[in-house]
Design a protein around this motif. Structure first.
Motif, PDB file in Angstrom:
ATOM      1  N   GLU A   6      20.568  58.344  76.316  1.00  0.00           N
ATOM      2  CA  GLU A   6      21.741  58.701  77.095  1.00  0.00           C
ATOM      3  C   GLU A   6      21.348  59.208  78.480  1.00  0.00           C
ATOM      4  O   GLU A   6      20.255  59.766  78.668  1.00  0.00           O
ATOM      5  CB  GLU A   6      22.573  59.799  76.394  1.00  0.00           C
ATOM      6  CG  GLU A   6      23.043  59.458  74.997  1.00  0.00           C
ATOM      7  CD  GLU A   6      22.083  59.936  73.920  1.00  0.00           C
ATOM      8  OE1 GLU A   6      22.513  60.108  72.767  1.00  0.00           O
ATOM      9  OE2 GLU A   6      20.886  60.139  74.245  1.00  0.00           O
ATOM     10  N   SER A   7      22.257  59.047  79.412  1.00  0.00           N
ATOM     11  CA  SER A   7      22.075  59.586  80.758  1.00  0.00           C
ATOM     12  C   SER A   7      23.444  59.807  81.376  1.00  0.00           C
ATOM     13  O   SER A   7      24.466  59.347  80.840  1.00  0.00           O
ATOM     14  CB  SER A   7      21.245  58.640  81.622  1.00  0.00           C
ATOM     15  OG  SER A   7      21.894  57.387  81.751  1.00  0.00           O
ATOM     16  N   ARG A  19      30.631  59.580  84.268  1.00  0.00           N
ATOM     17  CA  ARG A  19      30.384  58.425  83.404  1.00  0.00           C
ATOM     18  C   ARG A  19      29.033  58.582  82.728  1.00  0.00           C
ATOM     19  O   ARG A  19      28.002  58.726  83.401  1.00  0.00           O
ATOM     20  CB  ARG A  19      30.426  57.111  84.166  1.00  0.00           C
ATOM     21  CG  ARG A  19      30.352  55.905  83.229  1.00  0.00           C
ATOM     22  CD  ARG A  19      30.485  54.579  83.942  1.00  0.00           C
ATOM     23  NE  ARG A  19      29.209  54.136  84.515  1.00  0.00           N
ATOM     24  CZ  ARG A  19      28.936  52.866  84.788  1.00  0.00           C
ATOM     25  NH1 ARG A  19      29.830  51.923  84.555  1.00  0.00           N
ATOM     26  NH2 ARG A  19      27.771  52.545  85.315  1.00  0.00           N
ATOM     27  N   LEU A  20      29.050  58.544  81.425  1.00  0.00           N
ATOM     28  CA  LEU A  20      27.822  58.578  80.642  1.00  0.00           C
ATOM     29  C   LEU A  20      27.387  57.168  80.299  1.00  0.00           C
ATOM     30  O   LEU A  20      28.214  56.288  80.101  1.00  0.00           O
ATOM     31  CB  LEU A  20      28.034  59.376  79.350  1.00  0.00           C
ATOM     32  CG  LEU A  20      28.578  60.790  79.475  1.00  0.00           C
ATOM     33  CD1 LEU A  20      28.645  61.453  78.105  1.00  0.00           C
ATOM     34  CD2 LEU A  20      27.770  61.615  80.451  1.00  0.00           C
ATOM     35  N   SER A  21      26.078  56.998  80.210  1.00  0.00           N
ATOM     36  CA  SER A  21      25.503  55.718  79.798  1.00  0.00           C
ATOM     37  C   SER A  21      24.585  55.925  78.612  1.00  0.00           C
ATOM     38  O   SER A  21      24.021  57.013  78.429  1.00  0.00           O
ATOM     39  CB  SER A  21      24.704  55.082  80.942  1.00  0.00           C
ATOM     40  OG  SER A  21      25.514  54.843  82.067  1.00  0.00           O
ATOM     41  N   CYS A  22      24.431  54.891  77.830  1.00  0.00           N
ATOM     42  CA  CYS A  22      23.531  54.920  76.684  1.00  0.00           C
ATOM     43  C   CYS A  22      22.801  53.582  76.655  1.00  0.00           C
ATOM     44  O   CYS A  22      23.414  52.547  76.376  1.00  0.00           O
ATOM     45  CB  CYS A  22      24.309  55.152  75.401  1.00  0.00           C
ATOM     46  SG  CYS A  22      23.353  54.949  73.876  1.00  0.00           S
ATOM     47  N   PHE A  68      39.386  59.681  78.180  1.00  0.00           N
ATOM     48  CA  PHE A  68      38.065  59.047  78.081  1.00  0.00           C
ATOM     49  C   PHE A  68      38.236  57.562  77.767  1.00  0.00           C
ATOM     50  O   PHE A  68      39.166  57.172  77.058  1.00  0.00           O
ATOM     51  CB  PHE A  68      37.240  59.682  76.969  1.00  0.00           C
ATOM     52  CG  PHE A  68      36.770  61.094  77.233  1.00  0.00           C
ATOM     53  CD1 PHE A  68      37.248  61.831  78.309  1.00  0.00           C
ATOM     54  CD2 PHE A  68      35.839  61.684  76.392  1.00  0.00           C
ATOM     55  CE1 PHE A  68      36.821  63.123  78.548  1.00  0.00           C
ATOM     56  CE2 PHE A  68      35.394  62.972  76.618  1.00  0.00           C
ATOM     57  CZ  PHE A  68      35.890  63.694  77.686  1.00  0.00           C
ATOM     58  N   THR A  69      37.310  56.750  78.265  1.00  0.00           N
ATOM     59  CA  THR A  69      37.314  55.319  77.970  1.00  0.00           C
ATOM     60  C   THR A  69      35.910  54.890  77.579  1.00  0.00           C
ATOM     61  O   THR A  69      34.955  55.109  78.325  1.00  0.00           O
ATOM     62  CB  THR A  69      37.767  54.503  79.183  1.00  0.00           C
ATOM     63  OG1 THR A  69      39.086  54.914  79.572  1.00  0.00           O
ATOM     64  CG2 THR A  69      37.793  53.011  78.845  1.00  0.00           C
ATOM     65  N   ILE A  70      35.808  54.279  76.421  1.00  0.00           N
ATOM     66  CA  ILE A  70      34.528  53.740  75.955  1.00  0.00           C
ATOM     67  C   ILE A  70      34.455  52.266  76.327  1.00  0.00           C
ATOM     68  O   ILE A  70      35.467  51.555  76.299  1.00  0.00           O
ATOM     69  CB  ILE A  70      34.369  53.947  74.429  1.00  0.00           C
ATOM     70  CG1 ILE A  70      32.939  53.652  73.977  1.00  0.00           C
ATOM     71  CG2 ILE A  70      35.390  53.117  73.647  1.00  0.00           C
ATOM     72  CD1 ILE A  70      32.667  54.053  72.518  1.00  0.00           C
ATOM     73  N   LEU A  79      25.916  51.134  76.550  1.00  0.00           N
ATOM     74  CA  LEU A  79      27.195  51.714  76.161  1.00  0.00           C
ATOM     75  C   LEU A  79      27.601  52.727  77.224  1.00  0.00           C
ATOM     76  O   LEU A  79      26.742  53.412  77.799  1.00  0.00           O
ATOM     77  CB  LEU A  79      27.040  52.400  74.799  1.00  0.00           C
ATOM     78  CG  LEU A  79      28.231  53.176  74.245  1.00  0.00           C
ATOM     79  CD1 LEU A  79      29.317  52.214  73.765  1.00  0.00           C
ATOM     80  CD2 LEU A  79      27.780  54.085  73.110  1.00  0.00           C
ATOM     81  N   TYR A  80      28.895  52.823  77.460  1.00  0.00           N
ATOM     82  CA  TYR A  80      29.391  53.758  78.478  1.00  0.00           C
ATOM     83  C   TYR A  80      30.490  54.654  77.912  1.00  0.00           C
ATOM     84  O   TYR A  80      31.176  54.299  76.957  1.00  0.00           O
ATOM     85  CB  TYR A  80      29.964  53.000  79.680  1.00  0.00           C
ATOM     86  CG  TYR A  80      28.980  52.114  80.377  1.00  0.00           C
ATOM     87  CD1 TYR A  80      28.992  50.734  80.171  1.00  0.00           C
ATOM     88  CD2 TYR A  80      28.046  52.643  81.257  1.00  0.00           C
ATOM     89  CE1 TYR A  80      28.087  49.907  80.816  1.00  0.00           C
ATOM     90  CE2 TYR A  80      27.134  51.830  81.911  1.00  0.00           C
ATOM     91  CZ  TYR A  80      27.160  50.456  81.679  1.00  0.00           C
ATOM     92  OH  TYR A  80      26.262  49.648  82.314  1.00  0.00           O
ATOM     93  N   LEU A  81      30.643  55.798  78.551  1.00  0.00           N
ATOM     94  CA  LEU A  81      31.799  56.657  78.299  1.00  0.00           C
ATOM     95  C   LEU A  81      32.274  57.175  79.653  1.00  0.00           C
ATOM     96  O   LEU A  81      31.581  57.965  80.299  1.00  0.00           O
ATOM     97  CB  LEU A  81      31.449  57.821  77.375  1.00  0.00           C
ATOM     98  CG  LEU A  81      32.646  58.690  76.981  1.00  0.00           C
ATOM     99  CD1 LEU A  81      33.605  57.908  76.077  1.00  0.00           C
ATOM    100  CD2 LEU A  81      32.197  59.976  76.286  1.00  0.00           C
ATOM    101  N   GLN A  82      33.415  56.673  80.083  1.00  0.00           N
ATOM    102  CA  GLN A  82      34.030  57.158  81.312  1.00  0.00           C
ATOM    103  C   GLN A  82      34.928  58.336  80.970  1.00  0.00           C
ATOM    104  O   GLN A  82      35.863  58.189  80.171  1.00  0.00           O
ATOM    105  CB  GLN A  82      34.845  56.049  81.981  1.00  0.00           C
ATOM    106  CG  GLN A  82      35.551  56.475  83.248  1.00  0.00           C
ATOM    107  CD  GLN A  82      34.592  56.786  84.381  1.00  0.00           C
ATOM    108  OE1 GLN A  82      33.663  56.029  84.654  1.00  0.00           O
ATOM    109  NE2 GLN A  82      34.798  57.933  85.040  1.00  0.00           N
ATOM    110  N   MET A  83      34.636  59.483  81.556  1.00  0.00           N
ATOM    111  CA  MET A  83      35.376  60.703  81.249  1.00  0.00           C
ATOM    112  C   MET A  83      36.133  61.150  82.500  1.00  0.00           C
ATOM    113  O   MET A  83      35.530  61.260  83.576  1.00  0.00           O
ATOM    114  CB  MET A  83      34.421  61.802  80.797  1.00  0.00           C
ATOM    115  CG  MET A  83      33.537  61.387  79.624  1.00  0.00           C
ATOM    116  SD  MET A  83      32.518  62.733  79.004  1.00  0.00           S
ATOM    117  CE  MET A  83      31.437  62.965  80.397  1.00  0.00           C
TER     118      MET A  83
END
Lengths: 121, 108
Positions: A6-7, A19-22, A68-70, A79-83
């Motif tokens: 993750e980052s 935005r998180l990334s995996c 949030f949007t995955i 993989l992403y998570l837009q928060m």
């Protein structure tokens, strides 16, 4: 060996976005459903979102629905998570987790090390 | 809403057997999976489906289900088993993931 990294975590003000990334490696990413799970300091695990292998189905916990949007990029195994509209209660370590089946089989066989999100002014 | 209930804390003497339970109505329909988490580390899967262990998980860990209760049993607990343990399953719709609140295991 399957790995997740993750980052994207960091300090953000209330109401802000992140935005998180995996990044996934060592397995057939597009064949596996993926989830985000978070953990606030001293608290338990909270599942927040999941997405099917192809990205066509996504699910959210009530606590993050609408904010949030995955998403996923199977060509780049990410993989992403837009928060957005972040709140203090979103402060947590965020883990991505792999489910071995396309639509999810009910268990997470690989976890990342997590990335920390702090929402504070 | 669906919930999974775990005892917050359990202790066991070194070398003895301990059972950690997880209760919830959805467990009548869906298997639980179990995760071990040590301080500062990510969770790891230790049991899934009926009673399956990923490679590398010692066979002193076993699982069972009876009615609405899933159980994780450690036979001959070791010092390194001291950790938080979480059960996980699905909600009634089958689409959403739910975790139990976790059980802190202390090995005396």
């Amino acid at each position: 060996e399957a790995q997740l990294l993750e980052s994207g975590g960091g300090l953000v003000q209330p109401g802000g976005s992140l935005r998180l990334s995996c990044a996934a490696s060592g397995f057939s990413f597009s064949s596996c459903a993926m989830s985000w799970v978070r953990q606030s300091a001293g608290k338990g695990l909270e599942w927040i979102s999941a997405i099917s292998g192809g990205g066509g189905s996504a699910f959210y916990a009530d606590s993050v629905k609408g904010r949030f949007t995955i998403s996923r990029d199977n060509s780049n195994n990410t993989l992403y998570l837009q928060m957005s509209n972040l709140r203090a209660e979103d402060t947590a370590v965020y883990y991505c987790a792999k489910d071995p089946n396309y639509y999810g089989s009910g268990y997470f066989d690989v976890w990342g090390r997590g990335t920390t999100v702090t929402v504070s002014s | 809403s669906s919930e999974l209930t775990q005892d917050p804390a359990v202790s066991v003497a070194l070398g003895q057997t301990v059972t950690i339970t997880c209760q919830g109505d959805t467990l009548r329909s869906y298997y639980a999976s179990w995760y071990q988490q040590k301080p500062g580390q990510a969770p790891i899967l230790i049991l899934y489906s009926k009673n399956n262990r990923p490679s590398g998980i010692p066979d002193r860990f076993s699982g069972s289900r009876l009615g609405n209760t899933a159980s994780l049993t450690i036979t001959g607990a070791q010092a390194e088993d001291e950790a938080d343990y979480y059960c996980k399953s699905r909600d009634n719709s089958g689409n959403y993931v739910i975790f139990g609140g976790g059980t802190k295991l202390t090995v005396l």
